[in-house]
Write a protein that holds these residues in place. Structure first.
Motif, mmCIF file in Angstrom:
data_model
loop_
_atom_site.group_PDB
_atom_site.id
_atom_site.type_symbol
_atom_site.label_atom_id
_atom_site.label_comp_id
_atom_site.label_asym_id
_atom_site.label_seq_id
_atom_site.Cartn_x
_atom_site.Cartn_y
_atom_site.Cartn_z
ATOM 1 N N VAL A 281 44.801 43.370 33.817
ATOM 2 C CA VAL A 281 45.299 43.915 35.078
ATOM 3 C C VAL A 281 45.837 42.778 35.936
ATOM 4 N N LYS A 282 46.946 43.032 36.601
ATOM 5 C CA LYS A 282 47.482 42.121 37.614
ATOM 6 C C LYS A 282 47.608 42.889 38.924
ATOM 7 N N GLN B 71 49.959 44.330 30.496
ATOM 8 C CA GLN B 71 49.158 44.489 31.706
ATOM 9 C C GLN B 71 49.379 45.823 32.402
ATOM 10 N N ILE B 72 48.366 46.219 33.148
ATOM 11 C CA ILE B 72 48.480 47.311 34.110
ATOM 12 C C ILE B 72 48.628 46.669 35.487
ATOM 13 N N ILE B 73 49.612 47.133 36.244
ATOM 14 C CA ILE B 73 49.947 46.538 37.535
ATOM 15 C C ILE B 73 49.491 47.463 38.660
ATOM 16 N N TYR C 139 37.213 36.871 44.933
ATOM 17 C CA TYR C 139 36.494 38.102 44.605
ATOM 18 C C TYR C 139 37.236 38.893 43.531
ATOM 19 N N ILE C 140 38.538 39.043 43.691
ATOM 20 C CA ILE C 140 39.341 39.789 42.714
ATOM 21 C C ILE C 140 39.325 39.086 41.365
ATOM 22 N N GLN C 141 39.426 37.765 41.392
ATOM 23 C CA GLN C 141 39.487 36.995 40.150
ATOM 24 C C GLN C 141 38.211 37.105 39.325
ATOM 25 N N LYS C 142 37.063 37.270 39.973
ATOM 26 C CA LYS C 142 35.814 37.276 39.215
ATOM 27 C C LYS C 142 35.686 38.491 38.305
ATOM 28 N N PHE C 143 36.536 39.498 38.511
ATOM 29 C CA PHE C 143 36.555 40.660 37.629
ATOM 30 C C PHE C 143 37.595 40.513 36.519
ATOM 31 N N GLY C 144 38.262 39.377 36.490
ATOM 32 C CA GLY C 144 39.270 39.146 35.460
ATOM 33 C C GLY C 144 40.647 39.672 35.809
ATOM 34 N N VAL C 145 40.839 40.101 37.045
ATOM 35 C CA VAL C 145 42.148 40.593 37.476
ATOM 36 C C VAL C 145 43.030 39.406 37.848
ATOM 37 N N SER C 146 44.255 39.368 37.339
ATOM 38 C CA SER C 146 45.180 38.289 37.659
ATOM 39 C C SER C 146 45.645 38.397 39.110
ATOM 40 N N THR C 147 45.607 37.269 39.811
ATOM 41 C CA THR C 147 46.064 37.211 41.207
ATOM 42 C C THR C 147 47.269 36.291 41.350
ATOM 43 N N SER C 148 47.913 35.961 40.248
ATOM 44 C CA SER C 148 48.987 34.964 40.284
ATOM 45 C C SER C 148 50.194 35.408 41.101
ATOM 46 N N ALA C 149 50.353 36.705 41.325
ATOM 47 C CA ALA C 149 51.489 37.208 42.094
ATOM 48 C C ALA C 149 51.102 37.613 43.516
ATOM 49 N N ASN D 275 22.417 44.862 64.147
ATOM 50 C CA ASN D 275 22.664 43.484 64.545
ATOM 51 C C ASN D 275 23.304 42.677 63.422
ATOM 52 N N LEU D 276 23.239 43.200 62.196
ATOM 53 C CA LEU D 276 23.794 42.537 61.025
ATOM 54 C C LEU D 276 24.787 43.462 60.332
ATOM 55 N N LEU D 277 25.848 42.868 59.779
ATOM 56 C CA LEU D 277 26.844 43.632 59.027
ATOM 57 C C LEU D 277 26.969 43.064 57.621
ATOM 58 N N GLU D 278 27.158 43.957 56.640
ATOM 59 C CA GLU D 278 27.498 43.568 55.278
ATOM 60 C C GLU D 278 29.009 43.641 55.122
ATOM 61 N N PHE D 279 29.567 42.786 54.265
ATOM 62 C CA PHE D 279 31.000 42.891 54.026
ATOM 63 C C PHE D 279 31.277 43.002 52.538
ATOM 64 N N TYR D 280 32.336 43.740 52.235
ATOM 65 C CA TYR D 280 32.842 43.902 50.878
ATOM 66 C C TYR D 280 34.362 43.777 50.948
ATOM 67 N N PHE D 281 34.984 43.472 49.809
ATOM 68 C CA PHE D 281 36.437 43.536 49.717
ATOM 69 C C PHE D 281 36.820 44.769 48.905
ATOM 70 N N GLY D 282 37.949 45.350 49.262
ATOM 71 C CA GLY D 282 38.423 46.516 48.542
ATOM 72 C C GLY D 282 39.843 46.851 48.963
ATOM 73 N N GLY D 283 40.157 48.112 48.930
ATOM 74 C CA GLY D 283 41.516 48.603 49.130
ATOM 75 C C GLY D 283 41.853 49.477 47.940
ATOM 76 N N THR D 284 42.433 50.629 48.170
ATOM 77 C CA THR D 284 42.478 51.659 47.137
ATOM 78 C C THR D 284 43.108 51.179 45.826
ATOM 79 N N GLU D 285 44.211 50.442 45.898
ATOM 80 C CA GLU D 285 44.866 50.029 44.648
ATOM 81 C C GLU D 285 44.102 48.913 43.944
ATOM 82 N N VAL D 286 43.575 47.958 44.698
ATOM 83 C CA VAL D 286 42.799 46.893 44.052
ATOM 84 C C VAL D 286 41.498 47.448 43.488
ATOM 85 N N ASN D 287 40.939 48.482 44.122
ATOM 86 C CA ASN D 287 39.769 49.154 43.547
ATOM 87 C C ASN D 287 40.099 49.720 42.169
#
Length: 334
Positions: free
Chosen positions: A50-51, A3-5, A68-78, A26-38
């Motif tokens: 990837v984990k 894996q890549i961590i 959201y992270i899991q749907k890309f196949g990234v492990s979130t177990s930790a 009046n409306l906002l869109e939302f996304y999840f991100g963050g430089t390392e998880v990107n």
């Protein structure tokens, strides 16, 4: 497959639709991100395992971020949980001569609550071949710095590759540690440096200019100071206006200097996460190609990210290779 961590904060992004300012919306869109998880999601889109290591809120917002992270196949177990809220940032997307604007709300976020005893690095790194960190993470809290350092120290002992993007954000360093000292400490465990003259000047307390000759000398000085660093890669952005940028890259690998041609991005859809796309392309490329081709792949991945809304680069390896092979007309794929 090993894996890549990636290790870092998961953020929610809130933004008006299109190029509106908040006062118009009046409306906002939302996304999840963050430089390392990107970075992690982009690498997973290239087919790697990837984990991601993080701490998110113990509520439905944290649940949604993990899904959201899991749907890309990234492990979130930790990924661990905290009663603090998920970090948030607000973005107004600029256009033409009006720049984009960002405001962060992350000072007491769930990730800033992370501590070394919450992460089992020994277990995580048993299956790891690479770990990636950025300068944003150790800026957020002493716990984040200590947790990251524990992982990097063990990675060095195990001979695992460590890429560093020591981004310096002055406004984040609020818990008492000196940014230069912390970043220098963490760079002593790193093998690949992803950054340019600004980052090198920050950690070396130097004043190199931005020419190629200065970049070479700065890279040599960096490697002399931190002998574990083997190669330096720099993404160069030339803005024409907020909607039109040029991207190229250069490197010093200890033996030679190389520079790519420009990618001309004439209509930017979203520039958030483009540096992360470059880092992801480089990490993937260095396992598949020589140094120069890796840098070309990273630049093409970065260029493609400008065409996707949100923080994440959705590009696949065939799509990036298509850009490298000259398919930049935007014609239909049939």
């Amino acid at each position: 497959m090993k894996q890549i961590i990636t290790f870092g904060e998961v953020l929610m992004r809130l933004s008006p639709e299109g190029n509106k300012k908040f006062i118009q919306a009046n409306l906002l869109e939302f996304y999840f991100g963050g430089t390392e998880v990107n970075v992690g999601i982009s690498i997973a889109n290239f087919g790697e395992k990837v984990k991601h290591i993080s701490c998110v809120s113990n509520d439905f917002v944290g649940d949604t971020a993990i899904s959201y992270i899991q749907k890309f196949g990234v492990s979130t177990s930790a990924i661990v949980r905290s009663d603090r809220p998920l970090g948030v940032y607000f973005l107004e997307v600029g256009a033409v001569m009006r720049p984009s604007s960002i405001s962060y709300n992350r000072s007491h976020s769930s990730f800033s609550d992370i501590k070394p005893e919450m992460v089992d690095w020994e277990k995580i790194l048993k299956k790891a071949k690479w770990i990636h960190w950025t300068g944003i993470t150790p800026a957020l809290s002493k716990g984040a710095y200590d947790t990251l350092k524990a992982g990097l120290l063990l990675a060095k002992q195990k001979g695992i590759a460590v890429s560093a993007d020591p981004t310096y954000r002055k406004g984040l360093w609020k818990y008492g540690e000196n940014a230069k000292d912390v970043l220098s400490d963490l760079l002593s465990y790193s093998t690949i440096f992803i950054g340019g003259i600004n980052e090198i000047n920050e950690v070396l307390d130097t004043n190199y200019e931005f020419s190629n000759d200065d970049f070479i000398e700065a890279s040599k000085a960096l490697i002399k100071k931190f002998p574990s660093i083997e190669k330096v890669f720099d993404k160069i952005r030339t803005p024409i206006n907020a909607s039109w940028h040029k991207i190229r890259a250069r490197m010093w690998n200890g033996e030679e200097f190389r520079e790519t041609s420009d990618f001309d991005i004439t209509h930017i859809i979203d520039r958030i996460g483009t540096g992360d796309a470059f880092a992801a392309g480089l990490i993937y490329g260095l396992q598949e190609f020589d140094d120069y081709r890796s840098m070309e792949f990273a630049s093409a991945a970065c260029a493609l990210k400008h065409t996707y809304e949100g923080d994440v680069n959705y590009a696949t390896v065939p799509e990036v290779m298509g850009i490298l092979n000259g398919n930049v007309s935007g014609r239909f794929n049939r």
